[in-house]
Design an enzyme around this catalytic site. Structure first.
Site, PDB file in Angstrom:
ATOM      1  N   SER A   1       0.810  -1.225   0.000  1.00  0.00           N
ATOM      2  CA  SER A   1       0.000   0.000   0.000  1.00  0.00           C
ATOM      3  C   SER A   1       0.838   1.267   0.000  1.00  0.00           C
ATOM      4  O   SER A   1       0.393   2.322  -0.476  1.00  0.00           O
ATOM      5  CB  SER A   1      -0.940   0.015   1.211  1.00  0.00           C
ATOM      6  OG  SER A   1      -0.202  -0.078   2.424  1.00  0.00           O
TER       7      SER A   1
ATOM      8  N   ASP B   1      -0.212   6.803  10.480  1.00  0.00           N
ATOM      9  CA  ASP B   1      -0.615   5.790  11.458  1.00  0.00           C
ATOM     10  C   ASP B   1       0.554   4.943  11.941  1.00  0.00           C
ATOM     11  O   ASP B   1       0.339   3.865  12.490  1.00  0.00           O
ATOM     12  CB  ASP B   1      -1.680   4.878  10.840  1.00  0.00           C
ATOM     13  CG  ASP B   1      -1.190   4.184   9.566  1.00  0.00           C
ATOM     14  OD1 ASP B   1      -0.016   4.381   9.184  1.00  0.00           O
ATOM     15  OD2 ASP B   1      -1.981   3.446   8.958  1.00  0.00           O
TER      16      ASP B   1
ATOM     17  N   HIS C   1       1.756   4.060   7.188  1.00  0.00           N
ATOM     18  CA  HIS C   1       1.447   4.685   5.899  1.00  0.00           C
ATOM     19  C   HIS C   1       1.920   6.134   5.882  1.00  0.00           C
ATOM     20  O   HIS C   1       1.741   6.869   6.850  1.00  0.00           O
ATOM     21  CB  HIS C   1      -0.048   4.611   5.617  1.00  0.00           C
ATOM     22  CG  HIS C   1      -0.537   3.201   5.486  1.00  0.00           C
ATOM     23  ND1 HIS C   1      -1.100   2.530   6.541  1.00  0.00           N
ATOM     24  CD2 HIS C   1      -0.496   2.343   4.439  1.00  0.00           C
ATOM     25  CE1 HIS C   1      -1.418   1.301   6.135  1.00  0.00           C
ATOM     26  NE2 HIS C   1      -1.052   1.165   4.870  1.00  0.00           N
TER      27      HIS C   1
END
Length: 208
Positions: A15, A185, A188
């Site tokens: 991601s 977080d 990310h």
């Protein structure tokens, strides 16, 4: 290091690499891949470089292996940059019930995709260290990442690949105690984290 006209550069990972690519008409996203793309095309406008984002959220190295033929080998890359390892460790912390990718398996699977790439392409290999899990150098996640980082260096030396020291770059920043966050977080990236990844990638490439 030198680029050639129409070089195809694949950046593949999880991601952190994906970061909005599926919502972006250019399929680049708004993370470090976009920053690398914008730098390269503006610095080398006559070369018509083709930069491709192949990040998919949640991927571990085993997921990369499953899609390697389609998303890497069939893309006919001249360069392939791999960013993987965060989820291989993070899942040990947030999903201890699932089958885990421990360091030995990580190395075996990673070496296999490198071997496939060498066998089927002439691509230059770029191996990115995984970044961080929590913005604390002493966090359990960052301690667990150490053998994965070591594996990447070992494979890079064995297969003559370039290592991007992204994990070290983040630790160096965190150890400066600026209180400036790099993530949203702990994993990310925010815009500063993306910039640190992109600048580390570019600096290492241009100094090689």
């Amino acid at each position: 290091m030198s680029w050639k006209e129409k070089d195809r550069i694949i950046l593949i990972g999880d991601s952190i690499t994906e970061k909005g690519r599926f919502e972006d008409p250019d399929q680049l996203g708004d993370g470090y891949v976009r920053l690398i793309h914008d730098y390269l095309v503006t610095q080398h406008p006559t070369l018509r470089l083709d930069i491709v984002n192949k990040g998919i959220g949640g991927n571990r190295v085993t997921d990369l292996a499953e899609r390697w033929e389609q998303d890497a080998l069939q893309e006919s890359p001249d360069w392939i940059s791999i960013s993987i390892g965060i989820n291989d460790v993070w899942r040990q912390l947030d999903r201890p019930d699932m089958e885990q990718v421990y360091p030995d398996m990580f190395e075996t699977v990673y070496e296999d995709i490198i071997s496939q790439t060498i066998q089927h392409t002439k691509a230059h290999l770029i191996l990115m260290e995984p970044t961080i899990i929590e913005e604390d150098p002493a966090s359990k996640g960052n301690q667990l990442l150490q053998p994965y980082v070591a594996t990447i260096h070992r494979l890079a030396e064995q297969y003559n690949a370039l290592v991007i020291p992204t994990h070290q770059a983040f630790l160096t920043f965190l150890n400066a105690n600026t209180d400036i966050p790099l993530t949203t977080d702990g994993v990310h990236m925010n815009s500063r984290g993306d910039m640190l990844m992109a600048s580390t990638w570019l600096e290492q490439l241009y100094s090689s």
